[in-house]
Design a protein around this motif. Structure first.
Motif, PDB file in Angstrom:
ATOM      1  N   PHE A  31       5.398  -5.573  -1.550  1.00  0.00           N
ATOM      2  CA  PHE A  31       4.106  -4.962  -1.232  1.00  0.00           C
ATOM      3  C   PHE A  31       3.550  -5.554   0.059  1.00  0.00           C
ATOM      4  CE2 PHE A  31      -0.514  -5.034  -1.435  1.00  0.00           C
ATOM      5  CZ  PHE A  31      -0.831  -3.732  -1.765  1.00  0.00           C
ATOM      6  N   ASN A  32       3.208  -4.675   0.991  1.00  0.00           N
ATOM      7  CA  ASN A  32       2.494  -5.041   2.211  1.00  0.00           C
ATOM      8  C   ASN A  32       3.152  -6.198   2.964  1.00  0.00           C
ATOM      9  OD1 ASN A  32       0.455  -4.748   4.103  1.00  0.00           O
ATOM     10  ND2 ASN A  32      -1.018  -5.970   2.972  1.00  0.00           N
ATOM     11  N   LYS A  33       4.437  -6.089   3.200  1.00  0.00           N
ATOM     12  CA  LYS A  33       5.182  -7.132   3.912  1.00  0.00           C
ATOM     13  C   LYS A  33       5.438  -6.797   5.376  1.00  0.00           C
ATOM     14  CE  LYS A  33       5.841  -9.714   0.269  1.00  0.00           C
ATOM     15  NZ  LYS A  33       5.034 -10.862   0.010  1.00  0.00           N
ATOM     16  N   GLY A  34       4.932  -5.651   5.842  1.00  0.00           N
ATOM     17  CA  GLY A  34       5.094  -5.290   7.243  1.00  0.00           C
ATOM     18  C   GLY A  34       6.461  -4.716   7.590  1.00  0.00           C
ATOM     19  N   PHE A  35       7.198  -4.256   6.589  1.00  0.00           N
ATOM     20  CA  PHE A  35       8.506  -3.658   6.848  1.00  0.00           C
ATOM     21  C   PHE A  35       8.353  -2.330   7.571  1.00  0.00           C
ATOM     22  CE2 PHE A  35       9.728  -6.093   2.937  1.00  0.00           C
ATOM     23  CZ  PHE A  35      10.519  -7.011   3.595  1.00  0.00           C
ATOM     24  N   SER A  36       9.288  -2.046   8.452  1.00  0.00           N
ATOM     25  CA  SER A  36       9.322  -0.751   9.130  1.00  0.00           C
ATOM     26  C   SER A  36      10.764  -0.260   9.124  1.00  0.00           C
ATOM     27  CB  SER A  36       8.785  -0.883  10.557  1.00  0.00           C
ATOM     28  OG  SER A  36       9.588  -1.781  11.297  1.00  0.00           O
ATOM     29  N   GLY A  37      10.950   0.966   9.580  1.00  0.00           N
ATOM     30  CA  GLY A  37      12.283   1.557   9.557  1.00  0.00           C
ATOM     31  C   GLY A  37      12.512   2.270   8.238  1.00  0.00           C
ATOM     32  N   SER A  38      13.755   2.587   7.969  1.00  0.00           N
ATOM     33  CA  SER A  38      14.072   3.363   6.776  1.00  0.00           C
ATOM     34  C   SER A  38      14.374   2.453   5.585  1.00  0.00           C
ATOM     35  CB  SER A  38      15.255   4.289   7.053  1.00  0.00           C
ATOM     36  OG  SER A  38      16.372   3.519   7.435  1.00  0.00           O
ATOM     37  N   ASP A  42       0.654   9.301  -0.655  1.00  0.00           N
ATOM     38  CA  ASP A  42       0.259   8.862   0.678  1.00  0.00           C
ATOM     39  C   ASP A  42       1.445   8.637   1.612  1.00  0.00           C
ATOM     40  OD1 ASP A  42      -2.535   8.854   0.014  1.00  0.00           O
ATOM     41  OD2 ASP A  42      -2.185   6.992  -1.072  1.00  0.00           O
ATOM     42  N   ASN A  43       2.287   9.654   1.705  1.00  0.00           N
ATOM     43  CA  ASN A  43       3.420   9.678   2.617  1.00  0.00           C
ATOM     44  C   ASN A  43       3.417  11.027   3.329  1.00  0.00           C
ATOM     45  OD1 ASN A  43       5.227   7.186   2.371  1.00  0.00           O
ATOM     46  ND2 ASN A  43       4.830   7.650   0.223  1.00  0.00           N
ATOM     47  N   TYR A  44       4.526  11.418   3.885  1.00  0.00           N
ATOM     48  CA  TYR A  44       4.683  12.714   4.540  1.00  0.00           C
ATOM     49  C   TYR A  44       5.809  13.504   3.881  1.00  0.00           C
ATOM     50  CZ  TYR A  44       1.819  10.392   8.022  1.00  0.00           C
ATOM     51  OH  TYR A  44       0.808   9.713   8.647  1.00  0.00           O
ATOM     52  N   LYS A  59       2.721   0.151   0.835  1.00  0.00           N
ATOM     53  CA  LYS A  59       1.911  -0.292   1.972  1.00  0.00           C
ATOM     54  C   LYS A  59       2.719  -1.065   3.013  1.00  0.00           C
ATOM     55  CE  LYS A  59      -2.816  -1.798   2.725  1.00  0.00           C
ATOM     56  NZ  LYS A  59      -3.517  -0.561   2.944  1.00  0.00           N
ATOM     57  N   ASN A  60       3.796  -0.436   3.456  1.00  0.00           N
ATOM     58  CA  ASN A  60       4.567  -0.928   4.587  1.00  0.00           C
ATOM     59  C   ASN A  60       4.528   0.171   5.649  1.00  0.00           C
ATOM     60  OD1 ASN A  60       5.951  -3.648   3.987  1.00  0.00           O
ATOM     61  ND2 ASN A  60       6.208  -2.526   2.071  1.00  0.00           N
ATOM     62  N   ALA A  61       5.437   0.181   6.562  1.00  0.00           N
ATOM     63  CA  ALA A  61       5.518   1.229   7.585  1.00  0.00           C
ATOM     64  C   ALA A  61       6.896   1.872   7.528  1.00  0.00           C
ATOM     65  CB  ALA A  61       5.227   0.639   8.961  1.00  0.00           C
ATOM     66  N   LEU A  62       7.363   2.120   6.313  1.00  0.00           N
ATOM     67  CA  LEU A  62       8.695   2.699   6.130  1.00  0.00           C
ATOM     68  C   LEU A  62       8.700   4.167   6.519  1.00  0.00           C
ATOM     69  CD1 LEU A  62       9.482   0.950   2.751  1.00  0.00           C
ATOM     70  CD2 LEU A  62      10.428   0.390   5.002  1.00  0.00           C
ATOM     71  N   THR A  63       9.754   4.614   7.171  1.00  0.00           N
ATOM     72  CA  THR A  63       9.861   5.981   7.657  1.00  0.00           C
ATOM     73  C   THR A  63      11.165   6.599   7.162  1.00  0.00           C
ATOM     74  OG1 THR A  63      10.911   5.219   9.684  1.00  0.00           O
ATOM     75  CG2 THR A  63       8.522   5.493   9.746  1.00  0.00           C
ATOM     76  N   ASN A 112       7.469   2.187  -6.705  1.00  0.00           N
ATOM     77  CA  ASN A 112       6.226   2.358  -5.977  1.00  0.00           C
ATOM     78  C   ASN A 112       6.525   2.402  -4.481  1.00  0.00           C
ATOM     79  OD1 ASN A 112       3.732   2.111  -4.715  1.00  0.00           O
ATOM     80  ND2 ASN A 112       2.904   0.769  -6.293  1.00  0.00           N
ATOM     81  N   LEU A 113       6.364   3.591  -3.897  1.00  0.00           N
ATOM     82  CA  LEU A 113       6.584   3.803  -2.460  1.00  0.00           C
ATOM     83  C   LEU A 113       5.304   4.268  -1.767  1.00  0.00           C
ATOM     84  CD1 LEU A 113      10.024   5.694  -2.686  1.00  0.00           C
ATOM     85  CD2 LEU A 113       9.629   3.239  -2.384  1.00  0.00           C
ATOM     86  N   VAL A 114       4.155   4.032  -2.365  1.00  0.00           N
ATOM     87  CA  VAL A 114       2.864   4.516  -1.877  1.00  0.00           C
ATOM     88  C   VAL A 114       2.538   3.949  -0.497  1.00  0.00           C
ATOM     89  CG1 VAL A 114       0.360   4.418  -2.324  1.00  0.00           C
ATOM     90  CG2 VAL A 114       1.932   4.869  -4.192  1.00  0.00           C
TER      91      VAL A 114
END
Length: 128
Positions: A11-18, A84-86, A36-40, A57-59
């Motif tokens: 949770f909220n660890k600042g991860f990004s990317g896939s 809360d994704n796309y 609550k990361n920046a996963l795409t 949980n991928l919210v």
């Protein structure tokens, strides 16, 4: 010594990317929290291999694409949270196989189409 990973709370660890598809190899995983990361990108279909998963949980990321039908293999899943994704497309009818499902959190996405009639098989479903 051998360890089994059964819980990943990121949770909220600042991860990004896939989301790495290799997570699907953690066959004993019961809990996966990536909220609550920046996963795409898409939800990897390999997550459908996590048949012991009870909590997903991928919210609040930036995930896109459709829900993979392979998530219908997660029959122990109680309350997947994908809000809360796309995410887009229609809900896969395979979700009707999630016999343990009590709630389905999918709001604030871009889904289209009708609700599959197979979701009527979810006798424990109380909230969607």
């Amino acid at each position: 010594m051998f360890y089994k990973i059964i819980n990943r709370d990121l949770f909220n660890k600042g991860f990004s990317g896939s989301i790495p598809p290799e997570l699907g190899n953690l066959s004993n995983l019961k809990v996966l929290i990536l909220q609550k990361n920046a996963l795409t990108g898409p939800i990897p279909p390999e997550l459908g291999n996590l048949t012991k998963l009870t909590w997903l949980n991928l919210v609040d990321n930036k995930l896109s694409g459709s829900i993979p039908p392979e998530l219908g293999n997660l029959t122990e899943l109680d309350s997947p949270r994908l809000s809360d994704n796309y995410l887009s497309g229609s809900l896969p009818p395979e979700l009707g196989k999630l016999s343990s499902l009590r709630t389905l959190w999918i709001e604030n996405n871009n889904f289209s189409g009708s609700i599959p009639p197979e979701l009527g098989n979810l006798l424990k479903l109380r909230w969607m």
